[in-house]
Design a protein around this motif. Structure first.
Motif, PDB file in Angstrom:
ATOM      1  N   ALA A  36       0.826  -1.207   0.000  1.00 52.16           N
ATOM      2  CA  ALA A  36       0.000   0.000   0.000  1.00 52.16           C
ATOM      3  C   ALA A  36       0.866   1.265   0.000  1.00 52.16           C
ATOM      4  CB  ALA A  36      -0.931  -0.006   1.205  1.00 52.16           C
ATOM      5  N   LYS A  37       1.936   1.250   0.767  1.00 46.36           N
ATOM      6  CA  LYS A  37       2.841   2.402   0.790  1.00 46.36           C
ATOM      7  C   LYS A  37       3.444   2.630  -0.591  1.00 46.36           C
ATOM      8  CE  LYS A  37       6.875   4.390   3.071  1.00 46.36           C
ATOM      9  NZ  LYS A  37       7.470   4.831   1.792  1.00 46.36           N
ATOM     10  N   LYS A  38       3.812   1.540  -1.247  1.00 45.65           N
ATOM     11  CA  LYS A  38       4.402   1.668  -2.583  1.00 45.65           C
ATOM     12  C   LYS A  38       3.382   2.263  -3.557  1.00 45.65           C
ATOM     13  CE  LYS A  38       7.832   0.868  -5.491  1.00 45.65           C
ATOM     14  NZ  LYS A  38       8.198  -0.507  -5.919  1.00 45.65           N
ATOM     15  N   VAL A  39       2.127   1.843  -3.464  1.00 39.51           N
ATOM     16  CA  VAL A  39       1.090   2.384  -4.339  1.00 39.51           C
ATOM     17  C   VAL A  39       0.890   3.878  -4.054  1.00 39.51           C
ATOM     18  CG1 VAL A  39      -1.382   2.334  -4.875  1.00 39.51           C
ATOM     19  CG2 VAL A  39      -0.103   0.195  -4.669  1.00 39.51           C
ATOM     20  N   ALA A  40       0.849   4.250  -2.769  1.00 34.12           N
ATOM     21  CA  ALA A  40       0.693   5.666  -2.422  1.00 34.12           C
ATOM     22  C   ALA A  40       1.863   6.482  -2.956  1.00 34.12           C
ATOM     23  CB  ALA A  40       0.587   5.817  -0.900  1.00 34.12           C
ATOM     24  N   ASP A  41       3.063   5.929  -2.894  1.00 35.85           N
ATOM     25  CA  ASP A  41       4.226   6.616  -3.466  1.00 35.85           C
ATOM     26  C   ASP A  41       4.105   6.733  -4.983  1.00 35.85           C
ATOM     27  OD1 ASP A  41       5.436   7.001  -1.012  1.00 35.85           O
ATOM     28  OD2 ASP A  41       6.682   5.206  -1.142  1.00 35.85           O
ATOM     29  N   MET A  42       3.601   5.689  -5.633  1.00 29.02           N
ATOM     30  CA  MET A  42       3.395   5.739  -7.081  1.00 29.02           C
ATOM     31  C   MET A  42       2.416   6.854  -7.455  1.00 29.02           C
ATOM     32  SD  MET A  42       2.921   1.741  -8.101  1.00 29.02           S
ATOM     33  CE  MET A  42       4.085   0.471  -7.640  1.00 29.02           C
ATOM     34  N   GLU A  43       1.350   6.983  -6.662  1.00 29.61           N
ATOM     35  CA  GLU A  43       0.340   8.002  -6.947  1.00 29.61           C
ATOM     36  C   GLU A  43       0.933   9.404  -6.916  1.00 29.61           C
ATOM     37  OE1 GLU A  43      -3.742   5.867  -5.263  1.00 29.61           O
ATOM     38  OE2 GLU A  43      -2.542   7.107  -3.915  1.00 29.61           O
ATOM     39  N   ASN A  44       2.007   9.561  -6.161  1.00 29.09           N
ATOM     40  CA  ASN A  44       2.652  10.870  -6.052  1.00 29.09           C
ATOM     41  C   ASN A  44       3.987  10.920  -6.789  1.00 29.09           C
ATOM     42  OD1 ASN A  44       1.190  12.756  -3.829  1.00 29.09           O
ATOM     43  ND2 ASN A  44       0.889  10.588  -3.325  1.00 29.09           N
ATOM     44  N   ASN A  45       4.145   9.960  -7.721  1.00 27.19           N
ATOM     45  CA  ASN A  45       5.347   9.903  -8.559  1.00 27.19           C
ATOM     46  C   ASN A  45       6.631   9.844  -7.734  1.00 27.19           C
ATOM     47  OD1 ASN A  45       3.934  10.057 -11.096  1.00 27.19           O
ATOM     48  ND2 ASN A  45       3.568  12.227 -10.644  1.00 27.19           N
ATOM     49  N   LYS A  46       6.546   9.148  -6.603  1.00 25.71           N
ATOM     50  CA  LYS A  46       7.727   8.989  -5.750  1.00 25.71           C
ATOM     51  C   LYS A  46       8.310   7.582  -5.838  1.00 25.71           C
ATOM     52  CE  LYS A  46       6.594  12.520  -2.302  1.00 25.71           C
ATOM     53  NZ  LYS A  46       6.430  12.799  -0.848  1.00 25.71           N
ATOM     54  N   ALA A  47       7.741   6.756  -6.696  1.00 30.14           N
ATOM     55  CA  ALA A  47       8.233   5.388  -6.836  1.00 30.14           C
ATOM     56  C   ALA A  47       7.962   4.890  -8.250  1.00 30.14           C
ATOM     57  CB  ALA A  47       7.560   4.470  -5.814  1.00 30.14           C
ATOM     58  N   GLU A  48       8.826   3.999  -8.707  1.00 32.87           N
ATOM     59  CA  GLU A  48       8.638   3.364 -10.007  1.00 32.87           C
ATOM     60  C   GLU A  48       7.357   2.528  -9.967  1.00 32.87           C
ATOM     61  OE1 GLU A  48      11.126   0.380 -13.032  1.00 32.87           O
ATOM     62  OE2 GLU A  48      11.818   0.761 -10.970  1.00 32.87           O
ATOM     63  N   LYS A  49       6.634   2.522 -11.042  1.00 33.47           N
ATOM     64  CA  LYS A  49       5.337   1.824 -11.088  1.00 33.47           C
ATOM     65  C   LYS A  49       5.524   0.328 -11.336  1.00 33.47           C
ATOM     66  CE  LYS A  49       2.658   5.906 -12.310  1.00 33.47           C
ATOM     67  NZ  LYS A  49       3.733   6.845 -11.942  1.00 33.47           N
ATOM     68  N   VAL A  50       6.255  -0.286 -10.406  1.00 33.60           N
ATOM     69  CA  VAL A  50       6.541  -1.716 -10.458  1.00 33.60           C
ATOM     70  C   VAL A  50       6.481  -2.267  -9.036  1.00 33.60           C
ATOM     71  CG1 VAL A  50       8.254  -3.500 -10.981  1.00 33.60           C
ATOM     72  CG2 VAL A  50       8.034  -1.503 -12.471  1.00 33.60           C
ATOM     73  N   LEU A  51       5.815  -3.392  -8.889  1.00 31.61           N
ATOM     74  CA  LEU A  51       5.801  -4.091  -7.607  1.00 31.61           C
ATOM     75  C   LEU A  51       6.401  -5.473  -7.810  1.00 31.61           C
ATOM     76  CD1 LEU A  51       2.389  -3.142  -5.966  1.00 31.61           C
ATOM     77  CD2 LEU A  51       4.635  -2.943  -4.915  1.00 31.61           C
ATOM     78  N   GLU A  52       7.372  -5.803  -6.958  1.00 33.60           N
ATOM     79  CA  GLU A  52       8.074  -7.065  -7.090  1.00 33.60           C
ATOM     80  C   GLU A  52       7.726  -7.998  -5.936  1.00 33.60           C
ATOM     81  OE1 GLU A  52      12.232  -6.381  -7.493  1.00 33.60           O
ATOM     82  OE2 GLU A  52      12.025  -5.029  -9.203  1.00 33.60           O
ATOM     83  N   VAL A  53       7.450  -9.244  -6.265  1.00 34.15           N
ATOM     84  CA  VAL A  53       7.181 -10.266  -5.258  1.00 34.15           C
ATOM     85  C   VAL A  53       7.934 -11.532  -5.641  1.00 34.15           C
ATOM     86  CG1 VAL A  53       4.897  -9.360  -4.699  1.00 34.15           C
ATOM     87  CG2 VAL A  53       5.120 -11.138  -6.438  1.00 34.15           C
ATOM     88  N   ASN A  54       8.172 -12.381  -4.674  1.00 34.09           N
ATOM     89  CA  ASN A  54       8.837 -13.642  -4.953  1.00 34.09           C
ATOM     90  C   ASN A  54       7.890 -14.574  -5.701  1.00 34.09           C
ATOM     91  OD1 ASN A  54      10.607 -15.802  -4.964  1.00 34.09           O
ATOM     92  ND2 ASN A  54      10.082 -16.446  -2.887  1.00 34.09           N
ATOM     93  N   ASN A  55       6.737 -14.850  -5.073  1.00 42.78           N
ATOM     94  CA  ASN A  55       5.730 -15.710  -5.711  1.00 42.78           C
ATOM     95  C   ASN A  55       4.351 -15.145  -5.389  1.00 42.78           C
ATOM     96  OD1 ASN A  55       3.880 -17.681  -6.512  1.00 42.78           O
ATOM     97  ND2 ASN A  55       5.237 -19.364  -5.961  1.00 42.78           N
TER      98      ASN A  55
END
Length: 300
Positions: free
Chosen positions: A178-197
């Motif tokens: 959720a934090k990563k998405v909120a950062d994406m909304e404010n252009n503070k993070a690359e629009k990619v989410l990485e998970v193992n599986n």
């Protein structure tokens, strides 16, 4: 306020602890919040600092507060950290519990105690189920608590929560996403989410429902029993990401190291807890929205 509702909450500055303090104050308890070195302000509770791995400090704390109830939430809860410093995990989770319970045995043995265990405990009768030092420390914590209950006839209940989610700062996977998405909304993070599986499944329960369960156990839990606290529904990491994507206008890419289809985990149905009258109030969807809105309002 009922003078018989003097409650001691350890780990009060943590994710669950802050929710617990708010809940129990609203429920009419006289709350003493225990913190160690973390900053914490709350005008509605009494705040005491104590190193729970220091026996003398714990004894002095119990003599000062003399609680009718103890909700023991404090500890080291990071699996990775337990590999780096396993002894600290044993001290923070196992030894601190022994100090607290034994201090109560000496000063106020009638105190009703709830110890927060973990779904990551292992079966001591089968050492192959031991996977990390954190699991060892939490299993020993529960064994200590149960043993004092039996040996000294103390009222001790074990809570076994699944993965806690909800608004507030947390290192849980839902909060990380959720934090990563909120950062994406404010252009503070690359629009990619990485998970193992993305097919990994877990049970998630809202922290506010868990705190409500702790109250149920303090008031009506049976001494010596272990109570699961869970939603009864498993969700995959992919499911979390899909639901978060539906809550935002941001489009992001999912990258995974593996897409192996895993065996479906058995659902954890908290039957014993529900028989005491507890039921969850927050849906998985509402919890995710509350988490996302929390990080939207607390961007750094």
């Amino acid at each position: 306020m009922n003078p018989q509702h003097k409650l001691l909450i350890t780990g009060a500055s943590g994710f669950t602890g802050q929710h617990a303090c708010k809940h129990f104050v609203n429920a009419g308890f006289d709350v003493t919040a225990i913190i160690n070195n973390n900053a914490y302000e709350n005008d509605d509770v009494h705040i005491e600092r104590c190193d729970l791995t220091n026996k003398d400090e714990v004894n002095n704390l119990i003599k000062k507060v003399n609680p009718h109830y103890l909700l023991h939430l404090a500890g080291q809860n990071h699996v990775g950290q337990s590999w780096i410093d396993p002894i600290f995990s044993l001290e923070a989770n196992s030894l601190s519990t022994a100090y607290l319970i034994d201090a109560l045995r000496q000063e106020y043995p009638a105190c009703k105690i709830v110890v927060a265990g973990s779904a990551l405990q292992f079966n001591p009768a089968n050492m192959s189920t031991l996977t990390h030092p954190y699991s060892l420390s939490k299993t020993l914590q529960v064994l200590i608590a149960q043993s004092w209950g039996v040996l000294y006839n103390m009222h001790i209940v074990i809570a076994k929560p699944s993965n806690l989610i909800g608004p507030g700062y947390s290192n849980g996977v839902c909060s990380i996403f959720a934090k990563k998405v909120a950062d994406m909304e404010n252009n503070k993070a690359e629009k990619v989410l990485e998970v193992n599986n993305p097919n990994v499944q877990r049970d998630f329960i809202d922290v506010r429902d868990a705190v409500s369960a702790y109250e149920t156990l303090l008031l009506r839990g049976e001494s010596g029993e272990i109570y699961d606290i869970a939603s009864g529904k498993n969700h995959s990491l992919k499911d979390i990401l899909n639901r978060l994507e539906s809550l935002t206008t941001v489009k992001f890419e999912l990258k995974s190291q593996s897409n192996e289809i895993l065996e479906r985990k058995a659902e954890i149905i908290p039957i014993k807890l529900m028989e005491l009258g507890w039921k969850p109030s927050f849906s998985f969807e509402s919890s995710l929205l509350d988490i996302l809105n929390f990080y939207r309002g607390n961007l750094k």
